[in-house]
Scaffold this active site. Structure first.
Site, short mmCIF file in Angstrom:
data_model
loop_
_atom_site.label_atom_id
_atom_site.label_comp_id
_atom_site.label_asym_id
_atom_site.label_seq_id
_atom_site.Cartn_x
_atom_site.Cartn_y
_atom_site.Cartn_z
CG LEU A 1 -2.07 1.02 0.95
CD1 LEU A 1 -2.92 0.69 0.13
CD2 LEU A 1 -2.91 1.35 2.45
NE ARG B 1 -9.24 3.64 0.36
CZ ARG B 1 -8.86 3.32 1.56
NH1 ARG B 1 -9.33 2.34 2.04
NH2 ARG B 1 -8.05 4.11 2.49
NE ARG C 1 -11.85 -0.02 4.74
CZ ARG C 1 -10.81 0.67 5.09
NH1 ARG C 1 -10.82 1.78 5.70
NH2 ARG C 1 -9.66 0.19 4.45
C1 LIG Z 1 -1.70 -1.73 4.51
C2 LIG Z 1 -3.15 -1.52 4.92
C3 LIG Z 1 -3.34 -0.02 5.44
C4 LIG Z 1 -4.55 0.09 5.91
N1 LIG Z 1 -4.53 1.48 6.49
C5 LIG Z 1 -5.76 1.81 6.90
C6 LIG Z 1 -5.89 3.29 7.35
O1 LIG Z 1 -5.18 4.07 7.33
N2 LIG Z 1 -7.17 3.52 7.99
C7 LIG Z 1 -8.34 2.65 8.37
O2 LIG Z 1 -9.21 2.98 8.78
N3 LIG Z 1 -7.92 1.34 7.60
C8 LIG Z 1 -7.01 1.03 7.16
N4 LIG Z 1 -6.76 -0.30 6.93
C9 LIG Z 1 -7.76 -1.22 7.02
C10 LIG Z 1 -7.74 -1.76 8.78
O3 LIG Z 1 -6.15 -1.57 9.11
C11 LIG Z 1 -8.09 -2.87 9.13
O4 LIG Z 1 -9.52 -3.38 8.49
C12 LIG Z 1 -8.29 -3.24 10.57
O5 LIG Z 1 -7.14 -2.78 11.37
C13 LIG Z 1 -8.82 -4.53 10.72
O6 LIG Z 1 -8.49 -4.79 12.27
P1 LIG Z 1 -8.90 -6.14 12.84
O7 LIG Z 1 -8.87 -5.99 14.31
O8 LIG Z 1 -10.42 -6.75 12.32
O9 LIG Z 1 -7.91 -7.43 12.30
P2 LIG Z 1 -6.41 -7.43 12.27
O10 LIG Z 1 -5.63 -6.27 12.62
O11 LIG Z 1 -6.06 -7.85 10.74
O12 LIG Z 1 -6.17 -8.68 13.06
C14 LIG Z 1 -6.67 -10.01 12.81
C15 LIG Z 1 -6.12 -10.88 13.98
O13 LIG Z 1 -6.55 -11.98 13.93
C16 LIG Z 1 -5.61 -13.03 14.17
N5 LIG Z 1 -5.98 -14.19 13.57
C17 LIG Z 1 -6.52 -14.52 12.29
N6 LIG Z 1 -6.94 -15.60 12.27
C18 LIG Z 1 -6.48 -16.44 13.10
C19 LIG Z 1 -6.77 -17.75 13.45
N7 LIG Z 1 -6.93 -18.82 12.64
N8 LIG Z 1 -5.98 -18.14 14.53
C20 LIG Z 1 -5.65 -17.23 15.44
N9 LIG Z 1 -5.53 -15.96 15.39
C21 LIG Z 1 -6.19 -15.49 13.98
C22 LIG Z 1 -4.34 -12.36 13.75
O14 LIG Z 1 -3.15 -13.19 14.23
C23 LIG Z 1 -4.45 -10.98 14.10
O15 LIG Z 1 -3.98 -11.01 15.38
C24 LIG Z 1 -5.40 -0.55 6.31
C25 LIG Z 1 -5.15 -2.07 5.82
C26 LIG Z 1 -4.06 -2.41 5.06
C27 LIG Z 1 -3.98 -3.87 4.88
#
Ligand SMILES: Cc1cc2nc3c(=O)[nH]c(=O)nc-3n(C[C@H](O)[C@H](O)[C@H](O)COP(=O)(O)OP(=O)(O)OC[C@H]3O[C@@H](n4cnc5c(N)ncnc54)[C@H](O)[C@@H]3O)c2cc1C
Length: 598
Positions: free
Chosen positions: A266, A300, A409
């Site tokens: 990204l 987007r 989104r």
């Molecule tokens: C490069 C990038 C930049 C981004 N920038 C932005 C931004 O600036 N602003 C914004 O609003 N959003 C942004 N996003 C989107 C945003 O970061 C994510 O949607 C959000 O952080 C997701 O958070 P989450 O807690 O749902 O999951 P995640 O942070 O993805 O965490 C998932 C967790 O689940 C665990 N997990 C998954 N499967 C298993 C399993 N089978 N067993 C055990 N553990 C498991 C992983 O270990 C991890 O700890 C960005 C995304 C990317 C990829």
């Protein structure tokens, strides 16, 4: 696979990203004694930490300088001045961004709680970038009609995740790092725990709990070019689907306009938020044709489609014509170093280009999963169309679909969603557990099925490698279920996914050992990709309209009469998903559907 034991906690949270960390922190803070978090990677490597651009909240700290137009310079809002932003405006922008598929009660909650959550991060020690008078700095982002992205340079996710993780530790949450959740135990629509693999030892454990939350993140890894971390394989959605839980709106996959050419890594939307341009091979700012008002800061879905049109019509850049230029040169060295240091490093490291001096080649990249596990606004997972709950099972963040993003989104709304709904889940789970929830008995030995699954996988001696099948899946998903879709391509994707599922059953895992077997994990992840990809394709094939990120060239218009509804998919044995539909939560007086123009 010996040494298996049954482990018991009050609450088990799968996922240590922002959603999981907030849920754990708040549940513990609310007095639940025994909260555990499982993460298949080190918690601080969760994809939340990779987020760059910002977290949305209408703090009203910054406004455009009067008379300079929508792209002009920003200034601090002087004390006592008329507000330049409001929660209502954030709500409206999000609904419009969602192409009216977002659920409006949930959106109102998210935008209202946004202000609280961002100030709570600040209070907990999060190091935001600042305005000159010391307030949290804000920048513009696509589809938002005011500067409301609160940020820490382009390391926003990193600082938010560290803050949330520290707080979870402080409240005594137990972390199982590098534990892989293999299964969800649900009997009679009551959740009883999970089955997990300790990656270090290879032992498979039954883990019982009164409440389980999935904060397992997104599924961008189903595509070949993606901004997502290797871990974003949609395990949670696949596991839930296999356990009989429905999935919602899976066909809505966001393609971000600015991934590094060929890599997909990204280049944050903050590049355009800070004033960057997009240019085609003729060095034209082509967004003038597609979104004359918002230009590069249109949402987007629209920007990615515009780029793809330029590429398809022969105005792409690089040798194969598959790239577009991102131009940051006019921002100047000082601003790039202060506001976009990470983005600059990534461009230098991966494509050998310094954005201070040169044009950066980019292309659209699979980025975000709008669909997921359906929940109510308290993150309680919903079992069926009647709204009945899966008792004791919660989901939040990118793995969930409470539906705040609908069909598309807006940038910065996802860190927000994960934080706001992670926090709400923490409160809901604490209430559930403290209200007398009991540990439920188990019908049998749920770990046995997973041990058998792993044994069977390791025992296969077929000629094909699991990894080759995963690569073929990503190729067909990108080519046939990508930015532009049509019936012929989607039928091809469907046939490919089904054929790959069959071939997977005999494919070989190379490493047969039990300790830290990453080859085995990759195989399980590939199986998960194959499981939910059929839901994405089935939803996309059936939805004969274009809405948000789902763009059908054979049905180019939004069709509210037939398709203003959520897709709900249940697993139907070996036949693939059974689809049904659910009304969108709309306040017809306040936010009736309109044409979406930028
Ligand atoms: C490069 C990038 C930049 C981004 N920038 C932005 C931004 O600036 N602003 C914004 O609003 N959003 C942004 N996003 C989107 C945003 O970061 C994510 O949607 C959000 O952080 C997701 O958070 P989450 O807690 O749902 O999951 P995640 O942070 O993805 O965490 C998932 C967790 O689940 C665990 N997990 C998954 N499967 C298993 C399993 N089978 N067993 C055990 N553990 C498991 C992983 O270990 C991890 O700890 C960005 C995304 C990317 C990829």
């Amino acid at each position: 696979m010996s040494n298996t034991t049954t482990i018991i906690h009050d609450v088990i949270i799968v996922g240590a990203g922002l959603a999981g960390s907030w849920a754990a922190m708040v549940a513990a803070q609310q007095g639940v004694k025994d909260v555990a978090v499982l993460s298949k990677i080190h918690p601080l490597r969760s994809h939340s930490g990779a987020a760059q651009g910002g977290i949305a909240a209408a703090l009203n700290n910054v406004r455009p300088v009067a008379g300079t137009g929508p792209r002009g310079p920003l200034e601090q809002v002087p004390p006592g001045a008329e507000p330049a932003d409001s929660i209502d405006l954030h709500v409206f922008d999000t609904i419009k961004g969602s192409d009216w598929l977002g659920d409006q009660t949930a959106i109102e909650i998210m935008c209202r709680d946004a202000v609280d959550v961002v100030y709570e991060y600040e209070r907990l020690g999060c190091v935001f970038s600042r305005t000159q008078d010391g307030r949290i700095a804000q920048r513009r982002f696509g589809g938002h009609s005011a500067p409301r992205a609160n940020f820490a340079a382009d390391w926003t996710g990193h600082v938010l995740l560290h803050t949330a993780h520290e707080q979870a530790l402080r409240h005594g949450v137990k972390f199982y790092s590098e534990w892989y959740c293999l299964d969800l135990i649900i009997e009679d629509t009551i959740c009883r725990g999970v089955v997990a693999l300790d990656v270090l030892t290879g032992a498979i454990h039954t883990m019982r709990a009164k409440a389980v939350l999935f904060g397992t993140g997104g599924y961008g890894r189903a595509f070949k070019i993606t901004s997502n971390a290797f871990a974003n394989t949609g395990d949670g959605v696949a596991i839930a689907y296999n356990a009989g839980v429905p999935l919602m709106d899976m066909e809505f996959v966001q393609f971000h306009p600015t991934g590094l050419y060929k890599h997909g890594i990204l280049m944050s939307e903050a590049c355009r938020g800070e004033g960057g341009y997009l240019l085609n091979a003729q060095q034209e700012r082509f967004m003038e044709k597609y979104a004359p008002d918002k230009m590069e800061l249109a949402p987007r879905d629209l920007v990615s489609r515009s780029e793809q049109r330029e590429i398809d019509e022969g105005r792409g850049v690089e040798a194969d014509g598959q790239g577009i230029w991102l131009d940051l040169r006019h921002l100047g060295r000082e601003k790039i170093l202060a506001r976009l240091p990470q983005v600059r490093e990534l461009a230098i490291d991966f494509v050998g280009v310094d954005p201070i001096d040169d044009l950066v080649p980019i292309q659209p990249t699979a980025h975000y999963s709008m669909g997921g596990i359906p929940t109510d606004v308290d993150c309680q997972v919903i079992a069926d169309a009647s709204g009945a709950p899966v008792v004791g099972f919660y989901a939040a963040g990118e793995a969930a679909c409470v539906s705040v993003h609908g069909a598309n989104r807006l940038g910065t709304n996802s860190l927000l969603e994960a934080s706001v709904f992670g926090r709400r889940a923490g409160f809901a789970i604490a209430e559930f557990v403290k209200g007398g929830a009991k540990l439920q008995p188990l019908g049998g030995d749920p770990a046995a099925r997973q041990r058998q699954r792993v044994r069977e996988m390791l025992g296969r001696e077929g000629g094909e490698l699991v990894e080759d099948i995963a690569q073929e899946l990503k190729t067909t998903m990108t080519n046939n279920c990508g930015i532009f879709r049509d019936e012929a391509r989607l039928r091809q994707a469907w046939e490919d996914v089904r054929a790959l599922q069959a071939r997977f059953r005999t494919a070989r895992v190379m490493d047969k050992s039990s300790r830290f077997n990453t080859d085995l994990l990759a195989a399980i992840e590939a199986e998960h990709l194959l499981t939910f990809s059929e839901v994405i394709v089935a939803g996309a094939l059936t939805r004969t309209e274009s809405r948000g990120a789902h763009s059908r060239t054979d049905f180019p218009k939004r069709d509210d009469k037939n398709w203003l509804k959520h897709t709900v998919a249940h697993k139907n044995g070996a036949d693939g998903p059974q689809l049904s539909y659910k009304d969108v939560d709309i306040d017809w007086q306040k936010y009736p559907p309109q044409e979406r123009k930028y």
